[in-house]
Design an enzyme around this catalytic site. Structure first.
Site, PDB file in Angstrom:
ATOM      1  N   GLU A  75      37.401 -33.890 -25.563  1.00 48.66           N
ATOM      2  CA  GLU A  75      36.151 -33.511 -24.723  1.00 48.66           C
ATOM      3  C   GLU A  75      35.515 -32.162 -25.319  1.00 48.66           C
ATOM      4  O   GLU A  75      34.835 -31.700 -24.587  1.00 48.66           O
ATOM      5  CB  GLU A  75      36.648 -33.240 -23.235  1.00 48.66           C
ATOM      6  CG  GLU A  75      37.443 -34.716 -22.729  1.00 48.66           C
ATOM      7  CD  GLU A  75      36.413 -35.815 -22.360  1.00 48.66           C
ATOM      8  OE1 GLU A  75      35.298 -35.754 -23.066  1.00 48.66           O
ATOM      9  OE2 GLU A  75      36.611 -36.662 -21.715  1.00 48.66           O
ATOM     10  N   TYR A 121      34.040 -21.865   1.272  1.00 51.42           N
ATOM     11  CA  TYR A 121      34.599 -21.469   0.019  1.00 51.42           C
ATOM     12  C   TYR A 121      34.363 -22.178  -1.127  1.00 51.42           C
ATOM     13  O   TYR A 121      33.943 -21.717  -2.311  1.00 51.42           O
ATOM     14  CB  TYR A 121      35.855 -21.511   0.303  1.00 51.42           C
ATOM     15  CG  TYR A 121      36.563 -20.606   1.226  1.00 51.42           C
ATOM     16  CD1 TYR A 121      36.513 -19.101   0.998  1.00 51.42           C
ATOM     17  CD2 TYR A 121      37.026 -21.340   2.534  1.00 51.42           C
ATOM     18  CE1 TYR A 121      36.854 -18.520   2.367  1.00 51.42           C
ATOM     19  CE2 TYR A 121      37.470 -20.355   3.617  1.00 51.42           C
ATOM     20  CZ  TYR A 121      37.176 -18.991   3.522  1.00 51.42           C
ATOM     21  OH  TYR A 121      37.611 -18.351   4.606  1.00 51.42           O
TER      22      TYR A 121
END
Length: 216
Positions: A75, A121
């Site tokens: 990746e 958050y």
């Protein structure tokens, strides 16, 4: 002052913590971080987050040449896309975390703003998360999709695959991707319930108060 040896240990410690808590299993997931000389340390291909060896992390120089360690994750185009388009990126982490993958399969998941506004958050740590379509694992097109965002997002969700998050350092990237998974878990828990989400005004106040990147 931290050294490269410290950074290697930090990468492996945080990766092991993610693995031990079931946030990515087997030999899934990959992680990378910038070194002081502009190079990269990257988890090798086919390795488990639970058993990374600090001495065998793939080491790239500032020009992108592999100069030490084992072969890197397949990746790499995904990681490189974040580093090349976000000057603030000091680390990138990719997981196969269960609840975020499940949320990516939901027919009502928002492509442009993947996570619903359930808590402050995720907004503070991630901004808007872009849901990208399914790609074959290792397909360089994933990196091209990230480049197409022109650095405007710190986090993407690969549909049916897993989240990818860039942060200012490896700790920040890991904290943010955990927040992404926690929020997706909450979203799955609240599915089918008329949950009281944050209002547009509350989201706007968070974006302003905490100077959140919020691509409209």
């Amino acid at each position: 002052m931290s050294t490269e040896a410290d950074l290697r240990e930090t990468i492996c410690t945080l990766a092991a913590s993610l693995f031990e808590r079931g946030l990515t299993g087997g030999s899934t997931g990959n992680i990378s971080a910038r070194t002081d000389d502009g190079g990269l340390l990257v988890s090798p291909t086919g390795t488990s987050f639970g058993r990374l060896d600090p001495g065998r992390l793939s080491r790239f120089d500032a020009s992108g040449r592999l100069i030490g360690g084992d072969s890197p994750t397949k990746e790499m185009p995904l990681h490189s896309a974040f580093y090349d388009t976000r000057s603030s990126a000091g680390a990138v982490v990719h997981l196969h975390s269960c609840h975020s993958v499940a949320w990516s399969m939901m027919p009502d998941a928002d492509d442009d703003n993947f996570l619903p506004p359930l808590t402050p958050y995720a907004i503070m740590k991630l901004g808007k998360v872009k849901l990208l379509p399914f790609f074959l694992p290792g397909d360089p097109a994933m990196g091209e999709a990230v480049r197409g965002l022109a650095g405007k997002r710190s986090a993407v969700m690969l549909a049916n695959h897993g989240p990818v998050v860039a942060g200012k350092d490896v700790e920040a990237a890991c904290n943010a991707i955990e927040e992404l998974e926690d929020t997706a878990r909450l979203a799955m828990m609240m599915r089918g319930v008329e949950a009281r989400m944050l209002t547009a005004e509350q989201v706007s106040a968070l974006v302003t108060q905490f100077d959140v990147e919020w691509d409209d």
